[in-house]
Design a protein around this motif. Structure first.
Motif, mmCIF file in Angstrom:
data_model
loop_
_atom_site.group_PDB
_atom_site.id
_atom_site.type_symbol
_atom_site.label_atom_id
_atom_site.label_comp_id
_atom_site.label_asym_id
_atom_site.label_seq_id
_atom_site.Cartn_x
_atom_site.Cartn_y
_atom_site.Cartn_z
ATOM 1 N N ARG A 93 -10.480 6.794 4.361
ATOM 2 C CA ARG A 93 -9.996 7.444 3.139
ATOM 3 C C ARG A 93 -9.744 6.421 2.035
ATOM 4 O O ARG A 93 -10.080 6.647 0.863
ATOM 5 C CB ARG A 93 -8.719 8.229 3.443
ATOM 6 N N GLN A 94 -9.166 5.286 2.394
ATOM 7 C CA GLN A 94 -8.896 4.253 1.396
ATOM 8 C C GLN A 94 -10.188 3.635 0.874
ATOM 9 O O GLN A 94 -10.313 3.364 -0.326
ATOM 10 C CB GLN A 94 -7.993 3.182 2.006
ATOM 11 N N VAL A 95 -11.148 3.407 1.765
ATOM 12 C CA VAL A 95 -12.434 2.865 1.320
ATOM 13 C C VAL A 95 -13.102 3.814 0.337
ATOM 14 O O VAL A 95 -13.655 3.393 -0.696
ATOM 15 C CB VAL A 95 -13.345 2.592 2.536
ATOM 16 N N LEU A 96 -13.042 5.107 0.625
ATOM 17 C CA LEU A 96 -13.746 6.088 -0.198
ATOM 18 C C LEU A 96 -13.033 6.388 -1.512
ATOM 19 O O LEU A 96 -13.673 6.856 -2.461
ATOM 20 C CB LEU A 96 -13.930 7.388 0.593
ATOM 21 N N THR A 97 -11.739 6.136 -1.581
ATOM 22 C CA THR A 97 -10.991 6.505 -2.789
ATOM 23 C C THR A 97 -10.517 5.314 -3.614
ATOM 24 O O THR A 97 -10.342 5.446 -4.835
ATOM 25 C CB THR A 97 -9.766 7.362 -2.410
ATOM 26 N N LEU A 98 -10.299 4.169 -2.999
ATOM 27 C CA LEU A 98 -9.723 3.038 -3.723
ATOM 28 C C LEU A 98 -10.773 2.113 -4.332
ATOM 29 O O LEU A 98 -10.480 1.409 -5.302
ATOM 30 C CB LEU A 98 -8.809 2.227 -2.791
ATOM 31 N N ILE A 99 -11.967 2.088 -3.782
ATOM 32 C CA ILE A 99 -13.034 1.243 -4.328
ATOM 33 C C ILE A 99 -13.751 2.016 -5.427
ATOM 34 O O ILE A 99 -14.142 3.170 -5.236
ATOM 35 C CB ILE A 99 -14.016 0.814 -3.225
ATOM 36 N N GLU A 173 -15.610 -8.850 -7.776
ATOM 37 C CA GLU A 173 -16.531 -8.229 -8.725
ATOM 38 C C GLU A 173 -15.866 -7.156 -9.574
ATOM 39 O O GLU A 173 -16.541 -6.472 -10.347
ATOM 40 C CB GLU A 173 -17.726 -7.646 -7.967
ATOM 41 N N GLY A 174 -14.553 -6.982 -9.415
ATOM 42 C CA GLY A 174 -13.803 -6.097 -10.293
ATOM 43 C C GLY A 174 -13.787 -4.637 -9.903
ATOM 44 O O GLY A 174 -13.288 -3.802 -10.671
ATOM 45 N N ARG A 175 -14.297 -4.293 -8.744
ATOM 46 C CA ARG A 175 -14.287 -2.890 -8.318
ATOM 47 C C ARG A 175 -13.074 -2.554 -7.451
ATOM 48 O O ARG A 175 -12.961 -1.448 -6.933
ATOM 49 C CB ARG A 175 -15.578 -2.570 -7.558
ATOM 50 N N LEU A 176 -12.173 -3.523 -7.312
ATOM 51 C CA LEU A 176 -10.982 -3.347 -6.484
ATOM 52 C C LEU A 176 -9.912 -4.288 -7.017
ATOM 53 O O LEU A 176 -10.157 -5.489 -7.156
ATOM 54 C CB LEU A 176 -11.315 -3.678 -5.021
ATOM 55 N N ASP A 177 -8.734 -3.744 -7.360
ATOM 56 C CA ASP A 177 -7.677 -4.620 -7.855
ATOM 57 C C ASP A 177 -6.831 -5.140 -6.692
ATOM 58 O O ASP A 177 -7.016 -4.750 -5.536
ATOM 59 C CB ASP A 177 -6.805 -3.903 -8.893
ATOM 60 N N SER A 178 -5.894 -6.018 -7.006
ATOM 61 C CA SER A 178 -5.119 -6.691 -5.960
ATOM 62 C C SER A 178 -4.227 -5.722 -5.190
ATOM 63 O O SER A 178 -4.021 -5.888 -3.982
ATOM 64 C CB SER A 178 -4.273 -7.808 -6.584
ATOM 65 N N ILE A 179 -3.698 -4.706 -5.864
ATOM 66 C CA ILE A 179 -2.810 -3.753 -5.182
ATOM 67 C C ILE A 179 -3.595 -2.934 -4.162
ATOM 68 O O ILE A 179 -3.170 -2.755 -3.014
ATOM 69 C CB ILE A 179 -2.118 -2.842 -6.213
ATOM 70 N N ARG A 180 -4.748 -2.433 -4.572
ATOM 71 C CA ARG A 180 -5.558 -1.642 -3.645
ATOM 72 C C ARG A 180 -6.123 -2.509 -2.523
ATOM 73 O O ARG A 180 -6.247 -2.059 -1.379
ATOM 74 C CB ARG A 180 -6.684 -0.947 -4.413
ATOM 75 N N LEU A 181 -6.467 -3.753 -2.841
ATOM 76 C CA LEU A 181 -6.935 -4.662 -1.801
ATOM 77 C C LEU A 181 -5.842 -4.914 -0.767
ATOM 78 O O LEU A 181 -6.107 -4.932 0.447
ATOM 79 C CB LEU A 181 -7.382 -5.985 -2.424
ATOM 80 N N ALA A 182 -4.608 -5.086 -1.236
ATOM 81 C CA ALA A 182 -3.495 -5.306 -0.307
ATOM 82 C C ALA A 182 -3.277 -4.080 0.576
ATOM 83 O O ALA A 182 -2.937 -4.208 1.764
ATOM 84 C CB ALA A 182 -2.229 -5.632 -1.090
#
Length: 310
Positions: A93-99, A173-182
C-alpha cells in the motif's frame, strides 16, 4: 473421478499409523507380558503397581512442559508469518500510494518493488526450510541476481536490501520525500524483524534433553505398564496397556512435529500457502492502482500498464 482414484485415507487408519511402528512393537510387548504372566509365571506371584502410578504422574508433567515449549515455538512462528502478511500488505500500500507517478501512467518501479517483495517471501520460505531458492522467482527478479542466491548465506536479506536501495534511488530522483521514505523504511524494518524471529526459531532447536528424555521415559513407561496391570486386568492387559501407551506416544509425536514449525512434518506451517495468499493480495492491489492511473490519464484497456504477472 480423482476422488475415487485417490481416496483420502480413513480416519481410523490415519490415527492408528500416526506413531508408526511403535504401536506395533508396543502391542507385541503387551501380549508377551500378558501371556507370560498368565501361562508361565506362578499365579501366586504378585507384581507391584505403585511404580506405574508414580512414573505416570511424573511423565505427564514432563510431557506437558515439553509440548508447551514446542507449541509456543510453533505459535510464535505462525504469529510471525501472520505479521509478515500484514506488513506485506502495508508495504504494498505504501509503495503504491507514497511513490509519485508520472503524468501518463504508473511508475514502473512500483510493480518492480512488489515483484521483488514476492521473490523475497518465496526465498524466505525456502531459506527457513534450509532449501535452495525456488526456481519460480526467476519470473520476479533478473537472472543475474537470482544466480547470486548460491553465493550468499541469506539471500532474502539481500533482496530486501536491494529493494531499499531502489527506494533510495526514487528519493534521489525526487519521486519520494524524506518523510515517506522513512515510513517505507520503518515497514521494511518490521519485515526484517519478522524474518529475524523466524530465523531464530529455525536455527535454535529445543535443547536435546527436551527431545530425548520424554521419548526415553515414555518408552520405559510403556515397558512397565503391562507388568503393573497384568495382575489386575489379566487377558485385557494388552488392550488397556496399548491404548495408554498409544496416547503417550501420540502426544510425544505431536510435540516432535511442533518443535520444528518450518521443517517437513504433518504440522509444519504451510508457508507456500501464505505466500500464495500474499501474492493474490499484491496482484489485486497493483491492479487497482493501475486501473486508477488509467482512469486518471484518460486511457482505456486493462493491460496497458504492468502488473505482477501476465
Amino acid at each position: 473421478m480423482s476422488r475415487i482414484m485417490s481416496p483420502k485415507p480413513p480416519f481410523l487408519f490415519t490415527t492408528l499409523t500416526y506413531v508408526g511402528w511403535s504401536l506395533f512393537w508396543l502391542l507385541l510387548w503387551d501380549i508377551f507380558v500378558t501371556a507370560y504372566y498368565m501361562l508361565v509365571l506362578d499365579p501366586t506371584y504378585s507384581l507391584p503397581s505403585m511404580p506405574v502410578t508414580l512414573m505416570g504422574s511424573a511423565l505427564v508433567v514432563l510431557i506437558s512442559f515439553r509440548n508447551t515449549s514446542a507449541y509456543n515455538r510453533w505459535w510464535e512462528a505462525r504469529t510471525l508469518w501472520g505479521g509478515m502478511t500484514n506488513y506485506s500488505r502495508s508495504y504494498a500500500r505504501q509503495v503504491l500510494t507514497l511513490i509519485d507517478d508520472p503524468q501518463d501512467g504508473l511508475n514502473p518501479v512500483k510493480p518492480l518493488l512488489l515483484k521483488r517483495h514476492l521473490a523475497y517471501l518465496k526465498s524466505l520460505s525456502a531459506h527457513l526450510r534450509g532449501e535452495p531458492c525456488p526456481t519460480d522467482i526467476r519470473e520476479l527478479i533478473d537472472w543475474q541476481e537470482q544466480a547470486r542466491s548460491d553465493q550468499t548465506n541469506n539471500f532474502p536479506n539481500d533482496l530486501l536490501t536491494t529493494s531499499a536501495a531502489l527506494l533510495v534511488q526514487e528519493y534521489k530522483e525526487g519521486r519520494l520525500d524524506s518523510i515517506r521514505l522513512a515510513r517505507l523504511e520503518s515497514t521494511m524494518v518490521e519485515l526484517s524483524n519478522c524474518q529475524g524471529g523466524m530465523e531464530r526459531i529455525a536455527n535454535t532447536p529445543l535443547p536435546f534433553p527436551y527431545v530425548y528424555f520424554p521419548r526415553f521415559f515414555i518408552t520405559l513407561f510403556c515397558i512397565i505398564v503391562p507388568i503393573g496391570l497384568v495382575e489386575t486386568l489379566h487377558w485385557f492387559t494388552p488392550l488397556v496397556s496399548t491404548v495408554v501407551g498409544y496416547m503417550l506416544l501420540a502426544i510425544e509425536t505431536v510435540g516432535t512435529h511442533l518443535q520444528n514449525p518450518f521443517h517437513d512434518s504433518e504440522l509444519r506451517i504451510q508457508t507456500e500457502t501464505i505466500c500464495q495468499n500474499i501474492e493474490r493480495n499484491l496482484n489485486s492491489m497493483l491492479r487497482d492502482a493501475r486501473d486508477e492511473r488509467l482512469a486518471a490519464a484518460g486511457k482505456a484497456g486493462p493491460n496497458e500498464l504492468p502488473c505482477l504477472f501476465t
